[in-house]
Enzyme design. Structure first.
Site, short mmCIF file in Angstrom:
data_model
loop_
_atom_site.label_atom_id
_atom_site.label_comp_id
_atom_site.label_asym_id
_atom_site.label_seq_id
_atom_site.Cartn_x
_atom_site.Cartn_y
_atom_site.Cartn_z
N ASP A 133 36.40 72.76 35.68
CA ASP A 133 36.42 71.89 34.52
C ASP A 133 37.40 72.45 33.49
O ASP A 133 37.32 73.61 33.12
CB ASP A 133 35.02 71.79 33.91
CG ASP A 133 34.91 70.63 32.91
OD1 ASP A 133 35.68 69.66 33.04
OD2 ASP A 133 34.04 70.70 32.03
N HIS A 140 38.95 67.32 21.16
CA HIS A 140 37.63 67.87 21.54
C HIS A 140 37.57 69.37 21.23
O HIS A 140 36.61 69.85 20.62
CB HIS A 140 37.36 67.61 23.02
CG HIS A 140 36.10 68.26 23.52
ND1 HIS A 140 34.85 67.86 23.11
CD2 HIS A 140 35.90 69.29 24.37
CE1 HIS A 140 33.93 68.60 23.71
NE2 HIS A 140 34.53 69.49 24.48
N ASP A 240 30.15 65.15 32.70
CA ASP A 240 29.80 66.57 32.78
C ASP A 240 28.61 66.82 31.85
O ASP A 240 28.76 67.22 30.70
CB ASP A 240 31.03 67.39 32.35
CG ASP A 240 30.77 68.88 32.47
OD1 ASP A 240 29.87 69.26 33.21
OD2 ASP A 240 31.49 69.64 31.80
N GLN A 247 23.94 76.17 26.16
CA GLN A 247 25.35 76.57 26.16
C GLN A 247 25.68 77.47 24.97
O GLN A 247 26.35 78.51 25.12
CB GLN A 247 26.22 75.31 26.11
CG GLN A 247 27.72 75.54 26.21
CD GLN A 247 28.52 74.25 26.04
OE1 GLN A 247 27.97 73.16 25.93
NE2 GLN A 247 29.84 74.38 26.03
N SER A 264 26.40 67.16 37.30
CA SER A 264 27.53 66.36 36.84
C SER A 264 27.52 65.09 37.69
O SER A 264 27.31 65.16 38.90
CB SER A 264 28.86 67.08 37.04
OG SER A 264 28.85 68.35 36.42
MN MN Z 1 33.22 69.41 30.55
#
Ligand code: MN
Length: 422
Positions: A133, A140, A240, A247, A264
């Site tokens: 990824d 972003h 995703d 996280q 995902s």
């Molecule tokens: Mn991602």
């Protein structure tokens, strides 16, 4: 039809005006239905062309394809035949579906070849060996940097010099329609001294596109930006799924781990690079100038509109994001060149996702993390229901399509419902 361009292709299969699956698209997928075992099909309108029956009826006899190449539960072997062959297969189908071509249209096997999409179950299109990824949207990366680090220095010093990425988990990539279970894990409130264990309270989606590699490299070899497209078979929509609280606690110093690896979701129809060719647009200007191995002689960016919807249980879907693949700072050729520049080999069926695709406008952010600014702002759905992150029972739906000069090529959708934690 009189105002259509002169090169307009028309099929004898009825295709509605807003269909993603026009005769210009013809994506590949793996399907089964009540009577048929998994096999390779091509979508057009509401129909699927069963390539294995076409093959049995001799429509590919001049190509000398391996026996039973379409009677497989993944596209991998067909893709491995190489772009020259897969291009020919798709072009043959396109030719057979053209309005004035009577070979399949008037053939006695037509009923066996043309199946209803709504009666089919779509399976994973490829066996994914490795999944990477990227993090290629400057909007972003900037938004996340502002939220979690320093608003004044949102991008880390490496970001504009290399396409940042991480190695993800291939085993938990699932096809559209398969529900996901809310992940559990460790989280830590910034105000609290110690972590707690439990279901994620910040479940999120990431609106992405992913490409599937169609050609392998040897360990030690690299792919240049100029050759990169030879190694890309096609694209799917990619959600995703992310648990932001897991996280945030785990990611320093080695990056995403359990906050990402639980699932995902991908759309089941693989839209080929060839079908997307006419939607190429200029890539973003990159400043500062990138190193030589990341420079491109031509564009590898695509104008593909993308949308994300949230559908709470018992409600209609409500659009929460509208963005575009052309917003990406790093393009697919640069991603692949960078991925292989150290000699890391790739295999047929690897999946490389773009990273969350966000635009500049707040309604073009590709994740709830950004749309709700980490839970500080409420996202209002059409029904009045409010969300900051994704709740149990919600279905997240993503759609994507390209449209130009009356030609539409789309991905259909990827959707998945969120079930409560186990
Ligand atoms: Mn991602």
């Amino acid at each position: 039809m009189s105002d259509s361009p002169t090169n307009t292709l028309i099929s004898w299969v009825e295709v509605s005006k807003n269909s993603d699956f026009t005769i210009y698209n013809l994506p590949f997928g793996i399907f089964q239905n009540k009577k048929l075992s998994p096999r390779i099909g091509i979508a057009i309108g509401d129909k699927i062309v069963d390539l294995s029956i076409l093959d049995q009826e001799g429509f590919f006899s001049d190509m000398f394809l391996p026996e039973g190449v379409f009677l497989k539960d993944s596209l991998n072997e067909m893709i491995a035949l190489g772009k020259v062959i897969t291009k020919k297969i798709r072009e043959r189908v396109q030719d057979l579906l053209t309005a004035d071509n009577e070979k399949l249209r008037d053939h006695s096997a037509r009923g066996k070849v043309m199946l209803h999409r709504k009666e089919a179950t779509m399976l994973m299109p490829v066996k994914i060996g490795d999944y990477t990824d990227f993090y290629s949207s400057v909007e972003h990366a900037t938004n996340v940097g502002k939220m979690f680090r320093d608003p004044e220095n949102a991008l880390l010093p490496n970001w504009k010099h290399l396409p940042v990425g991480y190695h993800g988990r291939a085993s938990s990539i699932i096809p559209s329609g398969v529900p996901i279970t809310r992940p559990k894990g460790q989280t830590k409130d910034p105000e609290s001294g110690s972590p707690v264990f439990g279901p994620s309270k910040k479940l999120d989606f990431e609106l992405e596109l992913a490409f599937i590699t169609g050609k392998s490299t040897k360990l030690g070899d690299s792919v240049s930006t100029a050759d990169a497209e030879d190694y890309i078979f096609g694209f799917v929509l990619f959600n995703d799924w992310s648990a932001r609280d897991i996280q945030a606690w785990e990611y320093v110093p080695l990056g995403p781990f359990l906050g990402k690896s639980f699932a995902s979701s991908i759309s089941p129809w693989v839209v080929t690079l060839e079908a997307l060719e006419q939607f190429k647009v200029e890539s973003q200007v990159q400043e500062p100038e990138v190193l030589d191995y990341l420079k491109c002689d031509k564009s590898h960016s695509f104008d593909i509109q993308l949308e994300a919807y949230i559908q709470p249980d018992g409600e209609k879907g409500s659009k929460v994001s509208t963005t575009n693949f052309k917003n990406m700072y790093w393009n697919v050729a640069q991603q692949l060149a960078h991925h292989t520049v150290n000699g890391c080999n790739i295999n047929v069926g690897d999946m490389m996702a773009s990273g969350t695709i966000s635009g500049q406008e707040p309604d073009s952010y590709g994740s709830m993390l950004e749309l709700s600014w980490n839970g500080k702002e409420v996202v209002k759905l059409e029904s009045g229901t409010e969300r900051t992150f994704i709740e149990d029972g919600d279905t997240v739906i993503m759609k994507g399509f390209a449209e130009k000069d009356g030609v539409r090529v789309g991905f259909g959708e990827v959707k998945a419902k969120v079930l409560p934690a186990k």
